[in-house]
Design an enzyme around this catalytic site. Sequence first.
Site, PDB file in Angstrom:
ATOM      1  N   HIS A  75     -68.275  25.560  26.817  1.00 15.52           N
ATOM      2  CA  HIS A  75     -68.924  26.697  25.947  1.00 15.52           C
ATOM      3  C   HIS A  75     -69.587  27.440  26.860  1.00 15.52           C
ATOM      4  O   HIS A  75     -69.677  28.922  26.990  1.00 15.52           O
ATOM      5  CB  HIS A  75     -69.648  25.845  25.061  1.00 15.52           C
ATOM      6  CG  HIS A  75     -70.395  26.998  24.058  1.00 15.52           C
ATOM      7  ND1 HIS A  75     -69.882  27.826  23.182  1.00 15.52           N
ATOM      8  CD2 HIS A  75     -71.770  27.325  24.012  1.00 15.52           C
ATOM      9  CE1 HIS A  75     -70.721  28.517  22.686  1.00 15.52           C
ATOM     10  NE2 HIS A  75     -71.784  28.469  23.150  1.00 15.52           N
ATOM     11  N   GLN A  77     -69.100  27.889  30.213  1.00 10.63           N
ATOM     12  CA  GLN A  77     -68.183  28.708  31.033  1.00 10.63           C
ATOM     13  C   GLN A  77     -67.527  29.491  30.299  1.00 10.63           C
ATOM     14  O   GLN A  77     -67.342  30.736  31.012  1.00 10.63           O
ATOM     15  CB  GLN A  77     -67.034  27.543  31.551  1.00 10.63           C
ATOM     16  CG  GLN A  77     -67.377  26.584  32.349  1.00 10.63           C
ATOM     17  CD  GLN A  77     -68.026  27.267  33.924  1.00 10.63           C
ATOM     18  OE1 GLN A  77     -69.087  27.399  33.964  1.00 10.63           O
ATOM     19  NE2 GLN A  77     -67.085  27.565  34.401  1.00 10.63           N
ATOM     20  N   HIS A  79     -69.297  31.421  28.025  1.00 14.79           N
ATOM     21  CA  HIS A  79     -70.391  32.485  27.945  1.00 14.79           C
ATOM     22  C   HIS A  79     -70.223  33.041  29.167  1.00 14.79           C
ATOM     23  O   HIS A  79     -70.332  34.558  29.184  1.00 14.79           O
ATOM     24  CB  HIS A  79     -71.665  31.790  27.632  1.00 14.79           C
ATOM     25  CG  HIS A  79     -71.893  31.672  26.210  1.00 14.79           C
ATOM     26  ND1 HIS A  79     -72.650  32.761  25.451  1.00 14.79           N
ATOM     27  CD2 HIS A  79     -71.796  30.614  25.344  1.00 14.79           C
ATOM     28  CE1 HIS A  79     -72.572  32.531  24.201  1.00 14.79           C
ATOM     29  NE2 HIS A  79     -72.178  31.119  24.113  1.00 14.79           N
TER      30      HIS A  79
END
Length: 99
Positions: A75, A77, A79
């Site tokens: 998650h 990564q 973002h």
Amino acid sequence: MEKEQVAFTIILHAGDARSHALEALKYAREKNFTAANESIAEAKKQLVAAHQIQTELLQSEARGEKQEINLLLIHAQDHLMTAILAKDLIEEMILMFKE
């Protein structure tokens, strides 16, 4: 730093970068290119901070230290990559507003 803290720190910097990039777009629409450039510079600074953490993880892996991959890190990564893409596209849009 704990793995959860690493992920949340990447998310924090990526989110801040995305927010500054979107702020830069708002300034560009208003033809305030000085403020737009300042916001993009701050976005870049936040992305560098997030990328440094990511690089530490990669270097650790390269040294043979096994990295636990979990949904939170994936998650984070996501973002980071989204923030990088937003910054890149918004920089191009700012150039278009200048024309």
